[in-house]
Design an enzyme around this catalytic site. Sequence first.
Site, PDB file in Angstrom:
ATOM      1  N   LYS A 154       0.833  -1.217   0.000  1.00 38.14           N
ATOM      2  CA  LYS A 154       0.000   0.000   0.000  1.00 38.14           C
ATOM      3  C   LYS A 154       0.865   1.265   0.000  1.00 38.14           C
ATOM      4  O   LYS A 154       0.768   2.119   0.879  1.00 38.14           O
ATOM      5  CB  LYS A 154      -0.984   0.011   1.176  1.00 38.14           C
ATOM      6  CG  LYS A 154      -2.017  -1.104   1.089  1.00 38.14           C
ATOM      7  CD  LYS A 154      -3.132  -0.926   2.108  1.00 38.14           C
ATOM      8  CE  LYS A 154      -4.143  -2.042   2.070  1.00 38.14           C
ATOM      9  NZ  LYS A 154      -3.643  -3.340   2.585  1.00 38.14           N
TER      10      LYS A 154
HETATM   11  O1  S5P Z   1      -9.618  -2.553   1.983  1.00 36.74           O
HETATM   12  C1  S5P Z   1      -8.828  -3.463   2.236  1.00 36.74           C
HETATM   13  C2  S5P Z   1      -7.676  -3.677   1.476  1.00 36.74           C
HETATM   14  C3  S5P Z   1      -6.833  -4.748   1.789  1.00 36.74           C
HETATM   15  S1  S5P Z   1      -5.548  -5.092   0.717  1.00 36.74           S
HETATM   16  N1  S5P Z   1      -9.080  -4.324   3.260  1.00 36.74           N
HETATM   17  C4  S5P Z   1      -8.251  -5.376   3.578  1.00 36.74           C
HETATM   18  O2  S5P Z   1      -8.583  -6.129   4.512  1.00 36.74           O
HETATM   19  N2  S5P Z   1      -7.087  -5.573   2.868  1.00 36.74           N
HETATM   20  C5  S5P Z   1      -6.140  -6.682   3.212  1.00 36.74           C
HETATM   21  O3  S5P Z   1      -6.808  -7.935   3.050  1.00 36.74           O
HETATM   22  C6  S5P Z   1      -5.619  -6.664   4.647  1.00 36.74           C
HETATM   23  O4  S5P Z   1      -4.425  -5.925   4.731  1.00 36.74           O
HETATM   24  C7  S5P Z   1      -5.416  -8.137   4.965  1.00 36.74           C
HETATM   25  O5  S5P Z   1      -4.127  -8.552   4.547  1.00 36.74           O
HETATM   26  C8  S5P Z   1      -6.450  -8.852   4.098  1.00 36.74           C
HETATM   27  C9  S5P Z   1      -7.724  -9.259   4.836  1.00 36.74           C
HETATM   28  O6  S5P Z   1      -7.456 -10.218   5.830  1.00 36.74           O
HETATM   29  P1  S5P Z   1      -8.630 -10.945   6.651  1.00 36.74           P
HETATM   30  O7  S5P Z   1      -7.893 -11.763   7.676  1.00 36.74           O
HETATM   31  O8  S5P Z   1      -9.484  -9.876   7.271  1.00 36.74           O
HETATM   32  O9  S5P Z   1      -9.379 -11.799   5.666  1.00 36.74           O
END
Ligand code: S5P
Length: 271
Positions: A93
């Site tokens: 990011k």
């Molecule tokens: O808006 C966003 C963008 C990203 S890249 N929301 C997110 O959650 N992410 C990423 O997606 C976040 O940094 C993490 O690595 C992943 C979601 O992880 P989870 O464990 O919540 O599924």
Amino acid sequence: VRTKIPFESRANLAKSAVARRLFSLMASKRTNLCLAADLTKGDEILDIADKCGPYICLLKTHIDIVEDFSESFIASLKALAARHQFLLMEDRKFADIGNTVSLQYGKGIYKISSWADLVTAHTLPGRSILQGLKAALGGEDAAGGDVAAERGVFLLAEMSASGNLIDDKYKETSNKIATEGGDVDFVAGVVCQSANCFAFPGLIQLTPGVKIDESVDKLGQQYQTPEHVVKERGADIAVVGRGILQAKNVAQAAQTYRDRLWTAYTERVAK
Ligand code: S5P
């Protein structure tokens, strides 16, 4: 509309070479699952990459949370990516001025540009973010080929965090940065939450915040089901982290997410 066009056809429309590769890989491997390997030990990441590798098109890292980073870890990760056929995305990011992101992308301990097929970047600084990242790739390689052709960026146009500051105007301008101007061959896709973020079918929509059985976490993350993000929100690739990482059997969980996401995609294009 782009969401009705099969990945095979969209590969031919993509301006980014990495987007073409990824679309083709998704179509041939029949998966639109990205694993967010948010683990803090190198061996844990390699272990989950090996177990889930057969079911994913993309493995997403946050390399700065790895406590025992080494060049051999990267070599092993690249070997797994080659063996199981998935691409690597570093979710850095980037969000600074061009000169700084160029250094952050190419230098330091992680040398992200040397191994990550894809990276993420905020559009907040404007178009210069693309020029800055491209600068780290140094233009042409020794054979006169375009090094940028092997690398690509996903631009953030929306976030899954509750209360985030992105509004419609920001989304619209982000779409312009992704689709207009001289650096669009470097943009592989857009990270966003809804189908109206962009219209160009040559870009890939990456959507995080996906989980089968939970709607929020304690720190502002908001989840949708696999079917909802693919069919209602326009996701081409869904990012799943804790939905897989916290399962008792991670390979089985990855397979379940892959099956549900792929079925939702085939139903979306068939309808
Ligand atoms: O808006 C966003 C963008 C990203 S890249 N929301 C997110 O959650 N992410 C990423 O997606 C976040 O940094 C993490 O690595 C992943 C979601 O992880 P989870 O464990 O919540 O599924």
